[in-house]
Design a protein around this motif. Structure first.
Motif, short mmCIF file in Angstrom:
data_model
loop_
_atom_site.label_atom_id
_atom_site.label_comp_id
_atom_site.label_asym_id
_atom_site.label_seq_id
_atom_site.Cartn_x
_atom_site.Cartn_y
_atom_site.Cartn_z
N PHE A 275 -4.65 -5.57 -3.95
CA PHE A 275 -3.70 -4.63 -3.36
C PHE A 275 -2.80 -4.00 -4.42
O PHE A 275 -2.57 -2.79 -4.42
N GLY A 276 -2.27 -4.82 -5.32
CA GLY A 276 -1.37 -4.29 -6.34
C GLY A 276 -2.03 -3.28 -7.25
O GLY A 276 -1.43 -2.28 -7.64
N ALA A 277 -3.30 -3.53 -7.60
CA ALA A 277 -4.02 -2.59 -8.47
C ALA A 277 -4.16 -1.23 -7.80
O ALA A 277 -4.12 -0.20 -8.47
N ALA A 278 -4.32 -1.24 -6.48
CA ALA A 278 -4.42 0.03 -5.76
C ALA A 278 -3.04 0.66 -5.57
O ALA A 278 -2.78 1.77 -6.02
N ARG A 279 -2.12 -0.07 -4.94
CA ARG A 279 -0.84 0.51 -4.55
C ARG A 279 0.05 0.84 -5.75
O ARG A 279 0.75 1.85 -5.77
N PHE A 280 0.06 -0.01 -6.76
CA PHE A 280 0.94 0.21 -7.90
C PHE A 280 0.29 1.05 -9.00
O PHE A 280 0.99 1.57 -9.87
N LEU A 283 -2.60 4.50 -6.98
CA LEU A 283 -1.79 5.48 -6.24
C LEU A 283 -1.26 6.56 -7.16
O LEU A 283 -1.15 7.73 -6.77
N ARG A 284 -0.93 6.20 -8.40
CA ARG A 284 -0.43 7.20 -9.35
C ARG A 284 -1.55 8.16 -9.78
O ARG A 284 -1.30 9.35 -10.00
N VAL A 285 -2.76 7.65 -9.89
CA VAL A 285 -3.91 8.53 -10.17
C VAL A 285 -4.10 9.48 -9.00
O VAL A 285 -4.27 10.69 -9.17
N VAL A 374 5.78 4.52 -8.82
CA VAL A 374 5.31 5.89 -8.93
C VAL A 374 5.31 6.32 -10.40
O VAL A 374 5.67 5.56 -11.29
N THR A 375 4.92 7.56 -10.65
CA THR A 375 4.74 8.02 -12.03
C THR A 375 6.07 8.14 -12.77
O THR A 375 6.24 7.60 -13.86
N ALA A 376 7.02 8.87 -12.19
CA ALA A 376 8.33 9.01 -12.83
C ALA A 376 9.11 7.72 -12.64
O ALA A 376 9.18 7.18 -11.53
#
Length: 577
Positions: A275-280, A283-285, A374-376
């Motif tokens: 889950f963390g690999a996807a959500r954290f 998701l930014r990709v 998120v990215t920023a």
């Protein structure tokens, strides 16, 4: 769809992703507005200082050694020989327009080699100092870890030159200590790393953000795909995949993979998705892909953590061509315009702050929760967009767009890769993360950013106005700077480099001076939560020179509602009851 998250899932990824913090974008020639290649990088870290690294070119006598240091701790790791010549490096771009970025994906912790001496940071600098092309950089990285051992966890590298863009993913092979009969010492029989490098097809873009993104790949055929045993074929133009010869067999020996070679997935085997690999991370990709491709909505559930959905592709074709300004703005994403917009929930406070102070996960009444990643982000030390242009001489063609601190409130300043020195405001040694310097860009930008965090949606329009003015100005100036430098370069390359050095230095120092003035202006205008009246940057006074009364904008209705819900009638005036 709704995503169910168990307490066990939260606990697993809470430990894995607290330190994960970088985002890279990769843009090929055919996907850019001007035919340049571009990669971006954000060094997001609570202890990383924003300064512009500088390594001059050098000639080294036989027997010269270089000491390697761990990038995360500065611990000396060991020494290796210098080559006869090393190339100039500014930031993470060299004088031949080779640029490298990275994100850490960690992967299987048992595969970290504690005996290796070359960590990911050393690999980046060494590859830049020893390579004229992206392909050469890949080979340098592969040969260094094979000879000296890889001292980091899993990494994704963005590697580009003025013609090609590659992604390379690498992870160590752990420790298997055996007695060396010659030296009578214990050595690691599994020294080295397993890795895969893929060229992004022209016209496409890619991204990575702290999770391994390479899944399956074409196996060696000698025409488009080769293993490390055939590096002699690396420069054949049709080669688009290179991988360590044991990337699959090593997984088999460790019991990590039992299927057919054609079914092998680097990411699934060496960095299993959770889950963390996807959500954290993913998701930014997705956030960047979603801004340039209308079909990305179908991957939203996956990126948000629903792992039973289809994974995103490694690269996509954008619906439009991208500019360097696009990449600057992508770095400022906080999921605005989506249901995960961090400026819209209670954590944003009354003024819509799209940041959350660490830790990434937190507990309340025995349950674990998380903030979006998120990215920023506020803890960025520095970030860059490396732009490489093959129609110009290397010293002029490469531009390292460099910004310090939070990408949302930074200004990307142009530094040509052929400059001969770095100006003081971004120079190494001008302050550090524990030492304030009033002349350092990092500290000037941090002071302004920290003030904006107090009244974010009230103050940011003023900041963005100057940010946009400066970046738009720099981008517009480049064509004329190029023209003058190219004219000089034809007869006197050193004079051209002096011209570029002066331009880059003046631009940076002027930017920092303007930003310092912006900080002073914002402090006066928004002091004590009020808003002073001004026109075109000049504060207004009455006919007798006395300051006009400020406005008192107070709090938005949404925040007032929350206050009333929490306090009931305690703050209600008697007449209103």
């Amino acid at each position: 769809m709704k995503i169910r998250i168990t307490l066990l899932t939260i606990m697993v990824f809470a430990l894995s992703f607290q330190g994960i913090t970088c985002t890279n974008y990769l843009v090929t020639k055919g996907a850019s507005t001007d035919g340049s290649t571009m990669i971006s990088y954000a060094a997001d870290s609570h202890i990383r200082y924003g300064e512009l690294y500088w390594r001059p070119a050098g000639d080294w006598p036989e027997g010269s050694m270089i000491t390697l240091y761990d990038r995360g701790t500065a611990k000396p790791m060991g020494q290796i020989p210098q080559p006869p010549h090393t190339y100039q490096v500014i930031g993470f771009m060299n004088e031949h327009q080779v640029a490298i970025g990275e994100t850490t994906f960690d992967g299987r912790t048992e595969l970290v080699d504690t005996t290796g001496i070359v960590d990911y940071g050393s690999l980046m600098f060494l590859a830049l100092q020893r390579s004229k092309t992206a392909r050469e950089a890949i080979q340098v990285i592969a040969e260094l870890v094979e000879k000296y051992g890889y001292a980091s966890s899993g990494e994704s590298f963005s590697i580009a030159d003025a013609n090609e863009v590659w992604i390379m993913e690498i992870i160590g092979k752990g420790n298997r200590m055996v007695l060396d009969k010659k030296s009578k010492k214990m050595v690691n029989a599994d020294k080295g790393a397993v890795w895969v490098a893929i060229r992004i097809p022209d016209g496409y873009i890619s991204a990575h953000a702290n999770h391994a993104r390479i899944t399956g790949f074409p196996l060696e055929n000698g025409k488009t795909s080769i293993s490390s045993k055939n590096f002699k074929l690396l420069n054949q133009p049709d080669i688009e995949v290179v991988y360590s010869h044991d990337v699959i067999t090593f997984a088999r020996t460790k019991g990590l993979f039992t299927g057919k070679d054609s079914e092998f997935s680097f990411s699934d085997i060496y960095a299993p998705l959770n889950f963390g690999a996807a959500r954290f991370c993913e998701l930014r990709v997705w956030a960047m892909f979603n801004q340039v491709n209308s079909q990305m909505h179908k991957y939203y559930d996956y990126a948000a953590g629903a792992l039973d959905n289809e994974r995103m592709p490694l690269y996509i074709m954008p619906d439009r061509k991208l500019s360097v300004h696009d990449l600057m703005n992508f770095k400022r994403d906080y999921m605005q315009g989506t249901e995960l917009d961090m400026s819209q929930d209670i954590g944003a406070g009354p003024f819509g702050l799209p940041y959350r102070w660490r830790p990434l996960t937190w507990k309340y009444e025995g349950k674990e929760y998380f903030n979006e990643r998120v990215t920023a982000t506020q803890q960025t030390g520095f970030s860059f967009i490396a732009q490489m242009r093959n129609w110009l001489p290397d010293h002029i063609g490469g531009i390292f767009w460099f910004g310090v601190d939070d990408a949302g409130s930074t200004v990307y300043m142009p530094f040509y890769c052929g400059i001969q020195s770095v100006t003081n405001c971004v120079a190494e040694g001008n302050g550090d993360i524990l030492t304030y310097s009033e002349t350092a860009a990092f500290w000037v930008f941090n002071r302004v950013a920290h003030f904006t965090y107090l009244f974010y949606n009230r103050v940011m329009p003023d900041l963005r106005e100057l940010q946009s003015e400066l970046e738009t100005q720099f981008i517009a100036e480049i064509q004329e700077v190029d023209r003058k430098a190219l004219e000089m370069y034809k007869s006197d390359p050193d004079r051209a480099r002096e011209h570029l050095t002066a331009y880059s230095g003046k631009t940076a120092e002027t930017t920092v001076a303007r930003w310092r003035k912006l900080g002073e202006f914002l402090l006066v205008k928004y002091l004590d939560g009020n808003v002073k009246k001004e026109k075109d940057g000049e504060f207004l006074r009455n006919p007798w020179g006395y300051p006009q009364s400020p406005s008192f904008p107070g709090y938005p209705d949404a925040w007032k509602q929350k206050v009333v819900e929490q306090t009931g009638e305690r703050l209600m005036t008697p007449d209103a009851k």
